[in-house]
Motif scaffolding. Structure first.
Motif, PDB file in Angstrom:
ATOM      1  N   VAL A  99       0.457   5.606   1.249  1.00  0.00           N
ATOM      2  CA  VAL A  99      -0.174   6.455   2.220  1.00  0.00           C
ATOM      3  C   VAL A  99       0.096   7.495   1.986  1.00  0.00           C
ATOM      4  CG1 VAL A  99      -0.960   6.608   4.739  1.00  0.00           C
ATOM      5  CG2 VAL A  99      -1.043   4.069   3.903  1.00  0.00           C
ATOM      6  N   ASP A 130       3.828   7.450   2.688  1.00  0.00           N
ATOM      7  CA  ASP A 130       4.105   6.253   3.278  1.00  0.00           C
ATOM      8  C   ASP A 130       3.737   5.005   2.472  1.00  0.00           C
ATOM      9  OD1 ASP A 130       4.442   7.147   6.273  1.00  0.00           O
ATOM     10  OD2 ASP A 130       2.708   6.705   6.304  1.00  0.00           O
ATOM     11  N   THR A 131       5.000   3.895   2.387  1.00  0.00           N
ATOM     12  CA  THR A 131       4.527   2.871   1.537  1.00  0.00           C
ATOM     13  C   THR A 131       5.369   1.240   2.274  1.00  0.00           C
ATOM     14  OG1 THR A 131       5.723   4.667  -0.103  1.00  0.00           O
ATOM     15  CG2 THR A 131       6.228   1.930  -0.740  1.00  0.00           C
ATOM     16  N   THR A 136      -0.210  11.975   3.583  1.00  0.00           N
ATOM     17  CA  THR A 136      -0.793  12.506   4.831  1.00  0.00           C
ATOM     18  C   THR A 136      -0.881  13.613   3.558  1.00  0.00           C
ATOM     19  OG1 THR A 136       0.036  10.683   6.212  1.00  0.00           O
ATOM     20  CG2 THR A 136      -0.641  13.109   6.932  1.00  0.00           C
ATOM     21  N   SER A 191       0.378  -1.613   0.250  1.00  0.00           N
ATOM     22  CA  SER A 191       0.051   0.144   0.226  1.00  0.00           C
ATOM     23  C   SER A 191       1.194   1.620  -0.302  1.00  0.00           C
ATOM     24  CB  SER A 191      -0.716   0.316   1.611  1.00  0.00           C
ATOM     25  OG  SER A 191      -0.456  -0.256   2.595  1.00  0.00           O
TER      26      SER A 191
END
Length: 66
Positions: A25, A37-38, A27, A23
């Motif tokens: 993400v 974020d990976t 922010t 995933s």
């Protein structure tokens, strides 16, 4: 709506190209991308045992703050 600068676009594009399972993400604070974020998931087949055959899962998480 938040706009991505070139560094953010490059990081996001590379993250999406490099993962097969996982995933990404993004922010956002006050309309600005502040962090990406990976999380990459890699599953390994465990050798068959007498009781069960389970998958072993490994997670690798990277974070880039902007």
């Amino acid at each position: 709506m938040s706009k991505l600068d070139d560094a953010q676009k490059d990081f996001l594009t590379a993250s999406l190209r490099e993962i097969d399972y996982g995933s990404v993400v993004i922010t956002v604070h006050d309309g600005q991308v502040t962090q990406i974020d990976t999380t990459v998931k890699k599953r390994f087949q465990k050798k068959a045992s007498r009781l069960t055959n389970r998958n072993v899962e490994s997670n690798l998480k990277t974070t880039k703050q902007f």
